[in-house]
Design a protein around this motif. Structure first.
Motif, short mmCIF file in Angstrom:
data_model
loop_
_atom_site.label_atom_id
_atom_site.label_comp_id
_atom_site.label_asym_id
_atom_site.label_seq_id
_atom_site.Cartn_x
_atom_site.Cartn_y
_atom_site.Cartn_z
N GLY A 104 8.22 2.41 4.58
CA GLY A 104 9.42 2.52 3.83
C GLY A 104 9.29 2.07 2.35
O GLY A 104 8.04 1.95 2.20
N THR A 105 10.47 2.29 1.77
CA THR A 105 10.25 2.01 0.36
C THR A 105 10.35 0.45 0.14
O THR A 105 11.08 -0.25 0.86
N VAL A 106 9.39 -0.13 -0.65
CA VAL A 106 9.28 -1.45 -0.72
C VAL A 106 10.50 -2.25 -1.27
O VAL A 106 11.20 -1.74 -2.23
N GLY A 107 10.76 -3.32 -0.54
CA GLY A 107 12.00 -4.02 -0.96
C GLY A 107 11.84 -5.62 -1.04
O GLY A 107 12.76 -6.26 -0.94
N GLY A 108 10.58 -5.87 -0.78
CA GLY A 108 10.31 -7.48 -1.01
C GLY A 108 9.64 -8.20 0.25
O GLY A 108 9.77 -7.58 1.26
N ILE A 109 9.06 -9.24 0.21
CA ILE A 109 8.52 -9.82 1.15
C ILE A 109 8.60 -11.49 0.88
O ILE A 109 8.57 -11.84 -0.16
N ALA A 110 8.79 -12.21 2.00
CA ALA A 110 8.65 -13.81 1.92
C ALA A 110 7.86 -14.28 2.90
O ALA A 110 7.80 -13.66 3.93
N LEU A 111 7.16 -15.28 2.53
CA LEU A 111 6.14 -15.81 3.39
C LEU A 111 6.15 -17.50 3.78
O LEU A 111 6.70 -18.18 2.65
N SER A 112 5.93 -17.92 4.77
CA SER A 112 6.10 -19.10 5.52
C SER A 112 4.67 -19.61 5.56
O SER A 112 3.67 -18.86 5.60
N SER A 113 4.51 -21.12 5.66
CA SER A 113 3.33 -21.49 5.99
C SER A 113 2.81 -21.61 7.32
O SER A 113 1.88 -21.81 7.68
N THR A 114 3.66 -21.01 8.02
CA THR A 114 3.30 -20.75 9.74
C THR A 114 2.57 -19.58 10.13
O THR A 114 2.21 -19.23 11.07
N GLY A 115 2.41 -18.62 8.88
CA GLY A 115 1.84 -17.31 9.18
C GLY A 115 2.95 -16.18 9.41
O GLY A 115 2.56 -15.03 9.57
N ASP A 150 0.95 -1.22 -0.14
CA ASP A 150 0.06 -0.09 0.09
C ASP A 150 0.86 1.18 -0.20
O ASP A 150 1.51 1.69 1.06
N ASP A 151 1.18 1.77 -1.13
CA ASP A 151 1.75 2.94 -1.25
C ASP A 151 0.79 4.28 -1.64
O ASP A 151 -0.39 3.98 -1.74
N THR A 152 1.52 5.36 -2.02
CA THR A 152 0.57 6.62 -2.19
C THR A 152 0.71 7.08 -3.50
O THR A 152 1.88 7.41 -3.88
N ASP A 153 -0.31 6.95 -4.26
CA ASP A 153 -0.24 7.18 -5.81
C ASP A 153 1.19 7.03 -6.57
O ASP A 153 1.83 7.61 -7.32
N GLY A 154 1.43 5.59 -6.27
CA GLY A 154 2.65 5.33 -7.08
C GLY A 154 4.03 5.82 -6.55
O GLY A 154 4.92 5.37 -7.28
N ASP A 155 4.36 6.21 -5.26
CA ASP A 155 5.41 6.49 -4.90
C ASP A 155 6.38 5.42 -4.20
O ASP A 155 7.43 5.82 -3.90
N GLU A 156 5.76 4.16 -4.29
CA GLU A 156 6.49 3.01 -3.61
C GLU A 156 7.05 3.27 -2.24
O GLU A 156 7.80 2.30 -1.80
N PHE A 157 6.27 3.96 -1.49
CA PHE A 157 6.38 4.27 -0.06
C PHE A 157 5.36 3.98 0.61
O PHE A 157 4.46 4.48 0.39
N GLY A 158 5.43 2.81 1.44
CA GLY A 158 4.31 2.53 2.44
C GLY A 158 4.38 1.32 3.06
O GLY A 158 5.83 1.09 3.72
N SER A 159 3.48 0.61 3.34
CA SER A 159 3.38 -0.56 4.23
C SER A 159 2.66 -1.77 3.48
O SER A 159 2.09 -1.57 2.73
N TRP A 160 2.78 -2.95 4.01
CA TRP A 160 2.21 -4.05 3.44
C TRP A 160 0.75 -4.31 4.47
O TRP A 160 0.88 -4.19 5.27
N MET A 161 0.08 -4.70 3.37
CA MET A 161 -1.55 -5.13 3.90
C MET A 161 -1.81 -6.58 3.37
O MET A 161 -1.31 -7.19 2.72
#
Length: 582
Positions: free
Chosen positions: A107-118, A77-88
């Motif tokens: 912050g500026t998006v840098g990636g996310i990794a997800l596990s099966s544990t939540g 979730d950034d603001t108007d395409g500025d790539e700065f925000g938080s994950w939802m």
């Protein structure tokens, strides 16, 4: 169909990305699509065949992931395409969005990794630092890693017990695997100029093996690594080109994607016996590919003449966006030109009407770590429809031709690429392809930077320039851009503006603005974090000071637009500007 209707129909035709599925629920997938007029995230239940739109934001949504269990869809979730925000995140079946880590500063998006544990690992960049947090919605976030140099999460094992982190030189990072408590399990560092990039952990619970890309033989190649034992297995192909990879569902084989001379090829590599099998695909470019349970491969394919489609190696079309189809275009022609740093590979698209020599647009790719290829491009097709030849140059700095070609930019950035572009220009003029008095230069991002620089340092070669979201002043850009882009600039230029000021000045278009002779069109995003507005405004002020002819088009978004109507408006501006000059 008239030319204008034809090119606009390509932009309006719905397009979608390759669906990404949940590891433990492979019939639940997500994909990006522009069917609504804006690029948004969609969910697809393969069992029921139903799809639904997950996000609905005025400027679109660029980043998303599905967790291995298929229960949640994460989006940035950034603001108007500025790539700065938080994950939802949002339930796969629909419902309210909720913040993933409300106690973590945006912050500026840098990636996310997800596990099966939540548990999720999220990486963000802020002023002076890169952070990676471990988060489980409902629990306090925990800082896993913080760095002053570039650092981002590469992946997390399915059971959440191992996290892979790339860090160090932005273009040539090392790789570290840690446990959730921060204990280091293993590291791989091949030294200066040789990156080690984490791709994916094996998709099997308890399996420690990590697929990575290394550069030990002057190109990117896959390697399977056990960070606990240190065991490594390099995957080598005799065929030319750069390689990427993906795990098959059972962890017993790898899908190898080979990119060579603007086309893509698929291979299955069996880890037990080392057997390599070519997977038949049409001639063209594979944007993304992944094996499905059962062994067949789904991939997103297109060519310069044929629009994108999601195909399967079993011969069926997997899925297509609902809406009118895109008109086709013309195929590309490959050329090889001897340049100052070696042989240059370039692509030419010729119009179907008119006779050579043609008015021509040199369309320069961004990156610079990218390359032009034989994929479908509505922008290229639009120029061709209006009678222009389009030339695209994979100049030094481009990917796909080995690490030496990619890394040739260090230090004298901008001028090296333009020397290659000038050599290709000489070739197409000498062979009667292009009218020397009607050659325009255009590009986006890094290609926009090269366009501005060329109009200052090669003013006699070009009839005009069209620069979209460009770097105009490296120093001011460095001051205003996110920390991740600063890391890239330091890697390319050999340091910060304080450490190597002469390189920043020598590679900045604003240094040569007084030498500009031909008209310029500049398109800029008001919320662009990568090539911020202030440095463009300084350049435009200098153009006005020297009374150089120029036009400026601004739009309310970031580094490019995810809105179809805005993309059409920008293409219209480019074409109208070109008509006046050629």
């Amino acid at each position: 169909m008239k030319a204008e209707e034809r090119w606009q129909a390509r932009f309006r035709a719905p397009r979608m990305t390759l669906p990404t599925w949940a590891r433990q629920a492979p019939n639940r997938s997500i994909y990006s699509c522009n069917a609504s007029g804006t690029w948004e995230i969609y969910a697809w239940d393969r069992n029921s065949g139903t799809t639904r739109q997950v996000t609905n934001r005025p400027k679109g949504t660029a980043h998303a992931a599905i967790d291995p269990t298929g229960q949640w869809i994460y989006w940035f979730d950034d603001t108007d395409g500025d790539e700065f925000g938080s994950w939802m995140r949002q339930p796969f079946t629909g419902g309210q969005d909720e913040p993933v880590a409300p106690d973590v500063e945006p912050g500026t998006v840098g990636g996310i990794a997800l596990s099966s544990t939540g548990v999720a690992a999220i990486s963000l960049a802020r002023e002076g630092s890169f952070t990676i947090h471990l988060v489980r919605p409902g629990d306090p976030a925990r800082l896993l890693h913080e760095d002053t140099e570039a650092a981002w999460v590469a992946d997390m094992s399915l059971d959440g017990s191992l996290i892979a982190i790339n860090r160090g030189d932005f273009r040539h990072p090392m790789l570290r695997v840690v446990r959730p408590g921060g204990e280091v399990v293993g590291e791989l560092d091949d030294g200066a100029g040789k990156g080690v990039i984490g791709v994916k952990f094996a998709p099997v619970p308890g399996d420690r093996r990590l697929l990575i890309l290394h550069e030990r033989r002057l190109r990117r190649e896959p390697l399977v690594w056990d960070p606990a034992t240190g065991e490594q297995r390099e995957i080598w192909l005799k065929d030319a080109g750069e390689l990427t990879g993906e795990w098959y569902d059972d962890g017993r084989a790898l899908l190898i994607v080979r990119h060579n001379r603007a086309r893509s090829y698929l291979h299955r590599y069996d880890l037990a016996g080392g057997g390599l099998t070519l997977i038949e695909t049409p001639h063209g470019v594979i944007e993304a590919a992944a094996p499905r349970p059962g062994g067949h491969v789904e991939y997103s394919w297109s060519s310069a003449s044929r629009p994108p489609v999601i195909r399967s190696s079993n011969g069926v079309v997997v899925m297509s966006a609902v809406g009118p189809s895109s008109p086709p275009s013309v195929p590309v022609e490959d050329i090889d030109v001897e340049g100052p740093g070696g042989r240059i590979h370039a692509l030419i698209s010729r119009p179907e009407t008119g006779a050579a020599p043609y008015p021509t647009v040199f369309l320069l790719h961004g990156g610079p770590t990218a390359h032009d290829d034989d994929s479908f491009s509505p922008e290229v097709a639009a120029w061709v429809d209006l009678g222009y030849a389009v030339v695209r140059v994979n100049y030094r700095g481009s990917t796909g031709y080995g690490t030496a070609w990619r890394d040739a930019l260090q230090g004298d950035v901008g001028h090296i690429e333009l020397a290659d572009v000038a050599a290709v220009r000489e070739w197409v003029v000498a062979r009667g392809v292009s009218d020397p008095d009607r050659i325009l230069l255009a590009g986006e991002s890094w290609g926009g930077f090269l366009t501005l620089l060329a109009l200052g340092v090669q003013p006699k070669l070009w009839a005009g320039g069209i620069a979209t979201v460009p770097i105009a002043d490296h120093v001011t850009c460095y001051e205003d851009e996110p920390e991740s882009l600063r890391a890239l600039q330091r890697s390319l230029l050999g340091g910060s503006p304080v450490e190597v000021p002469e390189r920043y000045v020598g590679s900045s278009p604003i240094t040569y603005v007084h030498q500009v002779e031909k008209p310029l069109l500049i398109l800029a995003g008001e919320n662009d974090a990568r090539c911020p507005m202030r440095q463009i405004e300084k350049y435009v002020a200098k153009l006005a000071e020297y009374s150089h002819e120029h036009e400026v088009y601004t739009y309310d978004a970031g580094h490019g637009s995810l809105v179809v109507s805005e993309r059409i408006a920008q293409m219209t501006e480019r074409l109208e500007f070109a008509r006046k000059l050629t």
